[in-house]
Design a protein around this motif. Structure first.
Motif, PDB file in Angstrom:
ATOM      1  N   ILE A   1      34.937  34.149  51.950  1.00  0.00           N
ATOM      2  CA  ILE A   1      35.368  33.966  50.544  1.00  0.00           C
ATOM      3  C   ILE A   1      36.849  35.344  50.150  1.00  0.00           C
ATOM      4  O   ILE A   1      35.335  36.132  49.310  1.00  0.00           O
ATOM      5  N   VAL A   2      37.604  34.924  49.747  1.00  0.00           N
ATOM      6  CA  VAL A   2      38.197  35.991  49.482  1.00  0.00           C
ATOM      7  C   VAL A   2      39.252  35.757  47.968  1.00  0.00           C
ATOM      8  O   VAL A   2      38.990  34.612  47.670  1.00  0.00           O
ATOM      9  N   GLU A   3      38.283  36.419  46.947  1.00  0.00           N
ATOM     10  CA  GLU A   3      39.194  36.133  44.946  1.00  0.00           C
ATOM     11  C   GLU A   3      39.129  36.944  44.214  1.00  0.00           C
ATOM     12  O   GLU A   3      38.780  38.411  44.627  1.00  0.00           O
ATOM     13  N   GLY A   4      39.242  37.051  43.128  1.00  0.00           N
ATOM     14  CA  GLY A   4      39.504  38.220  42.156  1.00  0.00           C
ATOM     15  C   GLY A   4      39.829  37.398  40.687  1.00  0.00           C
ATOM     16  O   GLY A   4      39.818  36.646  40.630  1.00  0.00           O
TER      17      GLY A   4
ATOM     18  N   PRO B   1      43.450  36.688  31.531  1.00  0.00           N
ATOM     19  CA  PRO B   1      42.992  36.807  33.053  1.00  0.00           C
ATOM     20  C   PRO B   1      42.514  35.722  33.257  1.00  0.00           C
ATOM     21  O   PRO B   1      42.052  34.519  32.834  1.00  0.00           O
ATOM     22  N   VAL B   2      43.349  35.649  34.861  1.00  0.00           N
ATOM     23  CA  VAL B   2      42.896  34.582  35.425  1.00  0.00           C
ATOM     24  C   VAL B   2      42.098  34.454  36.870  1.00  0.00           C
ATOM     25  O   VAL B   2      42.466  35.759  37.382  1.00  0.00           O
ATOM     26  N   GLY B   3      41.365  33.832  37.445  1.00  0.00           N
ATOM     27  CA  GLY B   3      40.667  33.914  38.117  1.00  0.00           C
ATOM     28  C   GLY B   3      39.002  33.866  38.222  1.00  0.00           C
ATOM     29  O   GLY B   3      38.341  33.257  37.418  1.00  0.00           O
ATOM     30  N   ILE B   4      38.175  34.037  39.398  1.00  0.00           N
ATOM     31  CA  ILE B   4      36.223  33.649  38.635  1.00  0.00           C
ATOM     32  C   ILE B   4      35.636  35.028  39.900  1.00  0.00           C
ATOM     33  O   ILE B   4      36.051  35.507  40.713  1.00  0.00           O
ATOM     34  N   PRO B   5      35.052  35.447  38.849  1.00  0.00           N
ATOM     35  CA  PRO B   5      33.925  36.889  39.312  1.00  0.00           C
ATOM     36  C   PRO B   5      33.584  36.816  40.488  1.00  0.00           C
ATOM     37  O   PRO B   5      32.410  35.360  40.671  1.00  0.00           O
ATOM     38  N   ALA B   6      33.034  37.860  40.852  1.00  0.00           N
ATOM     39  CA  ALA B   6      32.032  37.543  41.919  1.00  0.00           C
ATOM     40  C   ALA B   6      30.858  37.102  41.135  1.00  0.00           C
ATOM     41  O   ALA B   6      29.996  36.795  41.945  1.00  0.00           O
ATOM     42  N   ASP B   7      29.939  37.689  40.199  1.00  0.00           N
ATOM     43  CA  ASP B   7      29.515  37.055  39.857  1.00  0.00           C
ATOM     44  C   ASP B   7      28.554  36.066  39.770  1.00  0.00           C
ATOM     45  O   ASP B   7      27.717  35.055  39.968  1.00  0.00           O
ATOM     46  N   HIS B   8      29.642  34.888  39.037  1.00  0.00           N
ATOM     47  CA  HIS B   8      29.337  33.588  39.378  1.00  0.00           C
ATOM     48  C   HIS B   8      29.574  33.347  40.023  1.00  0.00           C
ATOM     49  O   HIS B   8      29.541  32.233  40.525  1.00  0.00           O
ATOM     50  N   LEU B   9      30.303  33.888  40.926  1.00  0.00           N
ATOM     51  CA  LEU B   9      31.102  32.962  42.416  1.00  0.00           C
ATOM     52  C   LEU B   9      29.202  33.120  43.609  1.00  0.00           C
ATOM     53  O   LEU B   9      29.401  32.083  44.314  1.00  0.00           O
ATOM     54  N   THR B  10      28.618  34.203  43.535  1.00  0.00           N
ATOM     55  CA  THR B  10      27.469  34.396  44.157  1.00  0.00           C
ATOM     56  C   THR B  10      26.697  33.611  43.641  1.00  0.00           C
ATOM     57  O   THR B  10      25.597  32.278  44.333  1.00  0.00           O
ATOM     58  N   ALA B  11      26.464  33.053  42.107  1.00  0.00           N
ATOM     59  CA  ALA B  11      25.875  32.023  41.395  1.00  0.00           C
ATOM     60  C   ALA B  11      25.681  30.658  42.101  1.00  0.00           C
ATOM     61  O   ALA B  11      25.452  30.098  42.683  1.00  0.00           O
TER      62      ALA B  11
ATOM     63  N   VAL C   1      45.468  48.694  43.036  1.00  0.00           N
ATOM     64  CA  VAL C   1      44.920  47.790  41.082  1.00  0.00           C
ATOM     65  C   VAL C   1      43.619  48.313  40.365  1.00  0.00           C
ATOM     66  O   VAL C   1      42.855  49.035  41.177  1.00  0.00           O
ATOM     67  N   ASP C   2      43.642  47.476  39.593  1.00  0.00           N
ATOM     68  CA  ASP C   2      42.277  48.185  38.847  1.00  0.00           C
ATOM     69  C   ASP C   2      41.750  46.914  38.274  1.00  0.00           C
ATOM     70  O   ASP C   2      40.860  46.789  37.019  1.00  0.00           O
ATOM     71  N   ASP C   3      41.768  45.904  39.174  1.00  0.00           N
ATOM     72  CA  ASP C   3      41.307  44.864  38.377  1.00  0.00           C
ATOM     73  C   ASP C   3      39.955  44.291  39.330  1.00  0.00           C
ATOM     74  O   ASP C   3      40.260  44.639  40.533  1.00  0.00           O
ATOM     75  N   GLU C   4      39.180  43.097  38.869  1.00  0.00           N
ATOM     76  CA  GLU C   4      38.764  42.919  40.349  1.00  0.00           C
ATOM     77  C   GLU C   4      39.021  42.307  41.372  1.00  0.00           C
ATOM     78  O   GLU C   4      38.929  40.951  40.673  1.00  0.00           O
ATOM     79  N   ARG C   5      38.502  42.663  42.621  1.00  0.00           N
ATOM     80  CA  ARG C   5      39.324  41.433  43.690  1.00  0.00           C
ATOM     81  C   ARG C   5      38.062  42.368  44.679  1.00  0.00           C
ATOM     82  O   ARG C   5      37.148  43.596  44.774  1.00  0.00           O
TER      83      ARG C   5
END
Length: 208
Positions: free
Chosen positions: A152-155, A162-172, A197-201
Motif C-alpha cells: 500500500i502506497v499512501e501519504g 491536508p488530505v491523506g492518511i498518515p503512516a501511523d494511522h494506517l499501521t494501526a 517533495v516535503d510532505d509525507e509519502r
C-alpha cells in the motif's frame, strides 16, 4: 476535496472527482504516467523489492491507466487491475495490450473478482479516499492467498488543508490484520515523484 486526515468519514474525499474526465491528462503527472525514464526506473526498483521474486498473481486496485500494472507485468507477474473509471480502464487495457493482464471496471474497496485469491494486493493512493479504510483493508486481507501480502502506497498531501492518511494511522489499522507490517518512507526519493517533495509519502508492506 474534504480532508479525512487519516480518519474515517461518511463520504469518500475523492468522490467529487470526475475520473473519466481526469483520465485524459492523468499520465501527465510524472508518477502517474512514468514517462520519464528516471521516474519509471525508480518505481520499477521499488516494485522489484515489494513484489515476490517469482511470478505471482497481483491485484492492482485503483489501477488508473495501468502504469504500475505494466511494471508488474514486465517482471512476469499476472495482473488483474480494477478501477471505477471506464476511461481509465480503457487506457490501461491499451497500455498493457498483449500482456498477461485483465482489467475490470469496479469498486476498488470491493473489487469484482469473485472467489479468486491473489499473492499481492497492490494499492497506490486509493485508501485515503475511501469512506471506510478499515473495512477496505479487511476485505483486501480476505483476497490474499496464504503467504500473500498487501503493498500500500499512501501519504498526506498539502499544507493548508491536508488530505491523506498518515503512516501511523494506517499501521494501526493493519495491526490486527497482519503479523508483519513494514513501513518504507518515500518522501526523500525525488526520483519517484519527478521533483523534491516535503510532505509525507510512504509504502507499507503487510504480510498476515
Amino acid at each position: 476535496m474534504a480532508s479525512n486526515k487519516g480518519t474515517e468519514t461518511s463520504a469518500a474525499p475523492g468522490a467529487d472527482v470526475d475520473w473519466d474526465a481526469a483520465s485524459a491528462t492523468f499520465d501527465d503527472e510524472p508518477d502517474h504516467g512514468l514517462r520519464d525514464p528516471r521516474v519509471r526506473g525508480a518505481w520499477a526498483d521499488r516494485l522489484a523489492a515489494w513484489l515476490p521474486g517469482r511470478a505471482s498473481e497481483v491485484l492492482d486496485l485503483g489501477c488508473g491507466t495501468g502504469s504500475l500494472s505494466l511494471l508488474a507485468a514486465e517482471r512476469g507477474h499476472r495482473v488483474t487491475g480494477v478501477d471505477r473509471s471506464p476511461a481509465m480502464i480503457a487506457l490501461a487495457r491499451a497500455k498493457l495490450a498483449g500482456r498477461d493482464a485483465v482489467f475490470l471496471v469496479g469498486d476498488g474497496a470491493a473489487p469484482p473478482v469473485g472467489e479468486q485469491l491473489f499473492d499481492v494486493v497492490l494499492v497506490r493512493h486509493v485508501l485515503w479516499a475511501l469512506p471506510d479504510p478499515g473495512r477496505a483493508l479487511r476485505h483486501w486481507r480476505g483476497l490474499l492467498r496464504p503467504g500473500g501480502r498487501m503493498v500500500i502506497v499512501e501519504g498526506v498531501w498539502g499544507t493548508t488543508s491536508p488530505v491523506g492518511i498518515p503512516a501511523d494511522h494506517l499501521t494501526a489499522l493493519l495491526a490486527p490484520l497482519a503479523g508483519d507490517v513494514r513501513v518504507e518512507r518515500l518522501s526523500g526519493d525525488a526520483r519517484l515523484w519527478g521533483r523534491e517533495v516535503d510532505d509525507e509519502r510512504y509504502a507499507v508492506v503487510a504480510v498476515p
